[in-house]
Design an enzyme around this catalytic site. Structure first.
Site, mmCIF file in Angstrom:
data_model
loop_
_atom_site.group_PDB
_atom_site.id
_atom_site.type_symbol
_atom_site.label_atom_id
_atom_site.label_comp_id
_atom_site.label_asym_id
_atom_site.label_seq_id
_atom_site.Cartn_x
_atom_site.Cartn_y
_atom_site.Cartn_z
ATOM 1 N N SER A 95 0.814 -1.208 0.000
ATOM 2 C CA SER A 95 0.000 0.000 0.000
ATOM 3 C C SER A 95 0.858 1.272 0.000
ATOM 4 C CB SER A 95 -0.943 -0.054 1.195
ATOM 5 O OG SER A 95 -1.830 1.018 1.186
ATOM 6 N N ASP A 236 -2.189 6.651 -3.249
ATOM 7 C CA ASP A 236 -1.126 5.905 -2.573
ATOM 8 C C ASP A 236 -0.610 4.845 -3.556
ATOM 9 O OD1 ASP A 236 -3.109 3.924 -2.486
ATOM 10 O OD2 ASP A 236 -2.523 3.222 -0.507
HETATM 11 MG MG MG Z 1 -3.362 1.422 -0.180
#
Ligand code: MG
Length: 443
Positions: A95, A236
Site C-alpha cells: 500500500s 497511494d
Molecule cells: Mg493502499
C-alpha cells in the site's frame, strides 16, 4: 502461534515478508479457498516479482488456477474477482508503506479482504497443506485485457458527456505507484485534460513517499494553481486511497473527499453510509441531509467491506481517503470515487462543492502503553462515559459523541500505543476535548 495477518493482510519488510513465507502462505491461502481460480496482482515494488513467483508457485502447487494480472492497482484486481468468477485474489502490495516493505493481501470471492480474524484461519493451515497430485496442479494464465473492462465499468457510473463538455484540467500525481496504469487513460477517455506527475512506476518511490499526506504532495499543491488546473489528485502506491487538491492549491483531506463523494452519490440514490468509528462528523452531516443512516464499523478496510456486503449501503469509506462504491466492488477504489467528483465539476468548482461539507478541526495524540495498560485506559474511558451518561460507541475502542464534537480512545492493534483523537468545529475546542478526555481515560 506466529501471527502474520494484521488489519489488512500480511505486511512487513523483506526480511520478514520473503519468498519462503509467501510460498507457505500461498499454499494455505489456496487450501482455504478450496482451489478454484485465484487472481494475482502486484504493485511496483522491487521485491514484488520474487514474491509474486512464490505466491503463484504455492497456489498452483495446491491445485489453484492462477490468473496473473502482473502490475495492477488493487481496486482493479478486486473489481475483476466477480467478472472472472474467481474464488479470490492475492495482491502483493504494501500500500502506502516505505519501499523496503511489501505485503500479501488476500481478498475473497465477494471482494471482501481477509481480516485479522479470518487470516488466523489461513495461518492454521500453514504447514499442513499437501501438494496436489502431479496431474492436478493448477494452471497459469496471464490476463492482458483487464484495463478495458475496468475502465468500462467506471465509465458506466458517470455521464461521460457532462465531463466532455466541461473538459476539466487535472494534475494527476501517480506517486510512482500503480495509478499510472489506469488514471491517465481513464481521465483522458472521459474527456479531461491531463497533466502527469511522478507517472513512472518505480518501487523506490523517487518522486515522493507513497502515502498521500499533505507534506508528501507539496509539488502537487504548487502545480495545480500553476497549471491553472481544476483539481489535483494523488493516490497511494496501490490506489485504494486518494486525496485531492482544489483549484486554489488547498489540500483536501481524505474524509472530506469521502464526504463529498457521499453527497454526490446520495443525491442520485439514497442508501446507508458505512464508515469506521474514526471518521469525521461531516459524514453524519451528509447523512442527515439525505435522511440516511450511518453504519459504523471497526477500523480497517476488511470490516468496512464486510459491512458493505450486508447490503443497503450506497457508499462506504474511511477517514484516510478510501472510498467504496458498491457498483464497482466492495473494496476501496481510488478511481471510481474520483470519477464521480470529476463529473460534478461540470456544475461547480471543487472549492464550491467543498463549501457544502461542514468543516471540522481535529487533533491526535499517542499515549505509550503496553497490552495491559491499553485495556485499562480504554476501560476507564468506557466507565467515564457510562458514569456521566454520555452517548458512546464501543465497536473499536470507545468513541464518545458530544454536542460540540467527539473523541475516540482506541488501542493500536500493531504498536504499543493508545490513540486518542478529538474533533470539533475549531482546533481550540478539539484540543480542549482531547485534554479533558485524556485525563478521564488515564484515571
Ligand atoms: Mg493502499
Amino acid at each position: 502461534m506466529a501471527r502474520y495477518f494484521g488489519t489488512n493482510g500480511v505486511r512487513g519488510t523483506f526480511d520478514k515478508v520473503n519468498p519462503e513465507l509467501a510460498l507457505s502462505l500461498a499454499k494455505a491461502i489456496g487450501t482455504y479457498f478450496k482451489k478454484g481460480r485465484i487472481i494475482v496482482a502486484r504493485d511496483g515494488r522491487l521485491t514484488g516479482e520474487t514474491l509474486r513467483d512464490a505466491v503463484v508457485a504455492g497456489l498452483m502447487a495446491v491445485g489453484c488456477d492462477v490468473i496473473d494480472l502482473g502490475v495492477a492497482p488493487s481496486p482493479v484486481a478486486e473489481f475483476l474477482i466477480k467478472k472472472e468468477k474467481a474464488a479470490g485474489a492475492v495482491i502483493i502490495t504494501a500500500s502506502h508503506n516505505p519501499p523496503e516493505y511489501n505485503g500479501i493481501k488476500v481478498v475473497d470471492g465477494k471482494g471482501v479482504s481477509v481480516s485479522r480474524e479470518r487470516g488466523g484461519e489461513i495461518e492454521k493451515l500453514m504447514g499442513e497443506t499437501a501438494n496436489a497430485e502431479w496431474n492436478r496442479v493448477g494452471g497459469f494464465c496471464k490476463c492482458g485485457e483487464f484495463i478495458k473492462e475496468y475502465l468500462d465499468a467506471v465509465k458506466r457510473i458517470v455521464e461521460p458527456g457532462k465531463i466532455r463538455k466541461r473538459k476539466p484540467r487535472l494534475v494527476l500525481d501517480c506517486g510512482n505507484g500503480t495509478a499510472s496504469i489506469i488514471a491517465p487513460v481513464l481521465f483522458r477517455e472521459l474527456g479531461c485534460e491531463v497533466v502527469l506527475l511522478n507517472e513512472e512506476i518505480d518501487g523506490r518511490f523517487p518522486g515522493r513517499p507513497s502515502e498521500p499526506t499533505k507534506e508528501n504532495i507539496k509539488e502537487l499543491l504548487k502545480r495545480v494553481p500553476a497549471e491553472k488546473a481544476d483539481v489535483g489528485i494523488a493516490w497511494d502506491g496501490d490506489c485504494d486511497r486518494v486525496v485531492l487538491v482544489d483549484e486554489k492549491g488547498e489540500y483536501v483531506i481524505g474524509d472530506r473527499v469521502f464526504a463529498l463523494c457521499a453527497l454526490l452519490k446520495l443525491r442520485e440514490k439514497k442508501g446507508d453510509i458505512v464508515t469506521t468509528v474514526a471518521t469525521s462528523r461531516a459524514i453524519e452531516d451528509v447523512a442527515k441531509k439525505y435522511g440516511v443512516k450511518v453504519r459504523y464499523t471497526q477500523i480497517g478496510a476488511p470490516y468496512l467491506s464486510e459491512e458493505m456486503a450486508k447490503g443497503k449501503a450506497a457508499i462506504g469509506g474511511e477517514e484516510v481517503g478510501g472510498i467504496i462504491l458498491p457498483e464497482i466492488s466492495l473494496a476501496k477504489d481510488g478511481f471510481s470515487s474520483i470519477a464521480k467528483i470529476v463529473e460534478a465539476l461540470s456544475e461547480k468548482k471543487l472549492s464550491g462543492w467543498l463549501r457544502e461539507i461542514p468543516a471540522y478541526a481535529n487533533v491526535k495524540e499517542k499515549i505509550p502503553a503496553d497490552e495491559k495498560h491499553k485495556k485499562e485506559i480504554v476501560g476507564e474511558m468506557e466507565k467515564y462515559a457510562k458514569e456521566n451518561k454520555l452517548e458512546f460507541i464501543d465497536i473499536d475502542g470507545v468513541r464518545i459523541n458530544l454536542d460540540e464534537g467527539w473523541v475516540i480512545v482506541r488501542a493500536s492493534g500493531t504498536e504499543d500505543y493508545v490513540r486518542i483523537f478529538a474533533e470539533a468545529k475549531t482546533e481550540e475546542k478539539a484540543k480542549q476535548i482531547l485534554e479533558k478526555y485524556k485525563k478521564a481515560a488515564l484515571g
